[in-house]
Each structure stands twice: as structure tokens, then as C-alpha cells.
Design a protein around this motif. Structure first.
Motif, mmCIF file in Angstrom:
data_model
loop_
_atom_site.group_PDB
_atom_site.id
_atom_site.type_symbol
_atom_site.label_atom_id
_atom_site.label_comp_id
_atom_site.label_asym_id
_atom_site.label_seq_id
_atom_site.Cartn_x
_atom_site.Cartn_y
_atom_site.Cartn_z
ATOM 1 N N UNK A 51 36.407 26.647 -10.670
ATOM 2 C CA UNK A 51 36.552 27.138 -9.435
ATOM 3 C C UNK A 51 35.363 27.074 -8.681
ATOM 4 N N UNK A 52 35.165 26.078 -7.766
ATOM 5 C CA UNK A 52 33.808 25.896 -7.066
ATOM 6 C C UNK A 52 33.620 26.684 -5.937
ATOM 7 N N UNK A 53 34.814 27.292 -5.299
ATOM 8 C CA UNK A 53 34.770 28.034 -4.172
ATOM 9 C C UNK A 53 34.246 29.382 -4.209
ATOM 10 N N UNK A 54 34.013 29.776 -2.763
ATOM 11 C CA UNK A 54 33.620 31.225 -2.754
ATOM 12 C C UNK A 54 32.268 31.498 -3.607
ATOM 13 N N UNK A 55 31.659 32.621 -3.936
ATOM 14 C CA UNK A 55 30.388 32.773 -4.559
ATOM 15 C C UNK A 55 30.645 32.873 -5.966
ATOM 16 N N UNK A 56 29.941 32.269 -6.771
ATOM 17 C CA UNK A 56 29.894 32.326 -8.119
ATOM 18 C C UNK A 56 28.458 32.446 -8.635
ATOM 19 N N UNK A 57 28.274 33.858 -9.362
ATOM 20 C CA UNK A 57 26.813 33.725 -9.635
ATOM 21 C C UNK A 57 26.605 33.211 -10.899
ATOM 22 N N UNK A 58 25.409 32.284 -11.108
ATOM 23 C CA UNK A 58 25.163 31.829 -12.447
ATOM 24 C C UNK A 58 24.020 32.635 -13.114
ATOM 25 N N UNK A 59 23.016 32.993 -12.335
ATOM 26 C CA UNK A 59 21.666 33.748 -13.191
ATOM 27 C C UNK A 59 21.142 34.706 -11.911
ATOM 28 N N UNK A 60 21.082 35.946 -12.417
ATOM 29 C CA UNK A 60 20.469 36.895 -11.487
ATOM 30 C C UNK A 60 19.563 38.032 -12.107
ATOM 31 N N UNK A 61 18.685 38.379 -11.405
ATOM 32 C CA UNK A 61 18.075 39.687 -11.804
ATOM 33 C C UNK A 61 17.635 40.582 -10.589
ATOM 34 N N UNK A 62 18.511 40.054 -9.443
ATOM 35 C CA UNK A 62 18.244 40.949 -8.060
ATOM 36 C C UNK A 62 19.235 40.616 -7.334
#
Length: 226
Positions: free
Chosen positions: A111-122
Motif C-alpha cells: 500500500x503506497x497510500x497515506x504516510x508510511x515511515x521507512x526510516x526515522x530518528x525524529x
């Protein structure tokens, strides 16, 4: 998935001879337990080693059919994610005053809809760190030094099916810039002229597949490999 610093150039893949300045490389071949960082100081001076091993959370399928190699890890979009070590300092190169880094990963989006985090430190402008988000087939990259430098990047960047996604970041002085690739082809570029950088630690430990603050969710829905 490979994470390098001082590279500043796109990667078209990784061989067993890991690149100098590679911080971490995850091949997603582990069928249980941790997502093992394949890079140590023995094969890259910059390697983070086991300090950046990934802890699986949720109900991850760790023996899904792989695209590169035998296996991939499948994320259900509900509660699955990986915490890449507990340290909030080992990824500080993402938000330094002057940086060059690259993240390269194979993804198969359900699913490429809405917000999908891939990588995050903040997670927000009062934080310190970085976050890479897929959103409605496009995406954005944000770096934080207690204020936000960000760009919407790569309209049409993310697609279903297996593709190799690469984001490169560089900053010098007040200028920060990014390049977005899919399957080695440049999709988009962006820049911001308000970067300062900081030597302070990231606000959160690194997460793959979820917001840096897990309570905010935004879970990745699909599979990850090499």
C-alpha cells in the motif's frame, strides 16, 4: 538495506565487499531473532556492528520470499517494525552540520497510500534527527536540528512490486539537498537553504517501518530486503 556516510552518491547495490564508510547493511536473511547488521569495524572502519542490530517488533514474517537472496521480512502495516539498536547517538551523522549519507533499500509496497515511515530518528521540528516517509506514492525527507529542514520529493517515486529505493542527502553550510532514485534512475531532487546542523544526539533510536515515536504509528505495509 545499506546505510553509508560520506558516500553522497547513489548505490546500485552491494556486493559482499562492503563499501568503505558503510555504517550498516541488513540482508533480511534472518528467519528469527534480530535483523543483523552485516557491517563491523573489521570490514568497514565506519561499521556500527552489533550496536545497530535490529530488534523485531509486532508479528513480522521473517521468512517471506526474498527478492535478493532467499528471504525478506514482511511488515503487516499494523504493528510491525524494527528498532535498529537502542543508541540515540550512533546515527548522528544524519543531522551533522556537514553531512553526506545514502540509504539504499529494496521495498515491495502493499500500500503506497497515506504516510508510511521507512526510516526515522525524529518526529517533529522540536526534535533532532531525520525521517524518511512514503506518502501517496510520493515522499518526503526531513532533517531536524531543533528546527525543520524538509522537502517533498519524488512524486510517483514509490510503486507496488519490488523496487530499489535510494535517498542521498548532503549538507554544507546552510544548504541541504537530496536526490531520490528508484531502480538506479534519478526521480527527483530537492534542496533547502536553512540548515544549521547539530552535534546533539537524535531524539529517538532509529526505527525502520514506523514513526520514530512508535505511538504515532505510520507503519510500513509491505516487504523489505537487502
Amino acid at each position: 538495506m545499506a546505510i553509508t556516510y560520506k558516500a553522497g552518491n547513489r548505490l546500485v547495490g552491494l556486493s559482499d565487499n562492503l563499501l568503505r564508510d558503510c555504517k550498516a547493511h541488513y540482508n533480511f536473511e534472518q528467519t528469527s531473532g534480530s535483523l543483523t547488521n552485516q557491517v563491523s569495524s573489521a570490514n568497514s572502519p565506519a561499521g556500527l556492528g552489533s550496536a545497530a542490530n535490529g530488534t523485531a517488533n509486532g508479528s513480522l514474517t521473517q521468512n517471506a520470499t526474498g527478492h535478493i537472496g532467499t528471504y525478506a521480512w514482511d511488515f503487516d502495516g499494523t504493528d510491525d517494525y524494527v528498532e535498529l539498536g537502542s543508541s540515540t547517538s550512533q546515527w548522528n551523522f544524519f543531522h551533522a552540520a556537514n553531512y553526506k549519507w545514502t540509504i539504499n533499500v529494496w521495498l515491495d509496497f502493499d500500500d503506497v497510500g497515506d504516510s508510511k515511515k521507512i526510516f526515522a530518528t525524529a518526529k517533529q521540528s522540536s526534535n533532532i534527527g531525520v525521517e524518511w516517509t512514503a506518502e501517496n506514492a510520493g515522499g518526503n525527507i526531513r532533517t531536524y536540528d531543533t528546527s525543520q529542514t524538509s522537502a517533498n520529493i519524488g512524486t510517483g517515486w514509490f510503486q507496488t512490486g519490488w523496487h530499489m529505493y535510494t535517498i542521498t542527502g548532503s549538507a554544507e553550510g546552510t544548504l541541504a539537498s537530496w536526490e531520490a532514485y528508484r531502480d538506479g534512475v534519478l526521480i527527483d531532487t530537492a534542496s533547502e537553504a536553512s540548515w544549521g546542523g547539530t552535534s546533539s544526539n537524535a531524539s529517538y533510536s532509529a526505527k525502520f517501518g514506523v514513526h520514530a515515536d512508535v505511538s504515532t504509528a505510520q507503519y510500513f505495509d509491505g516487504s523489505g530486503d537487502n
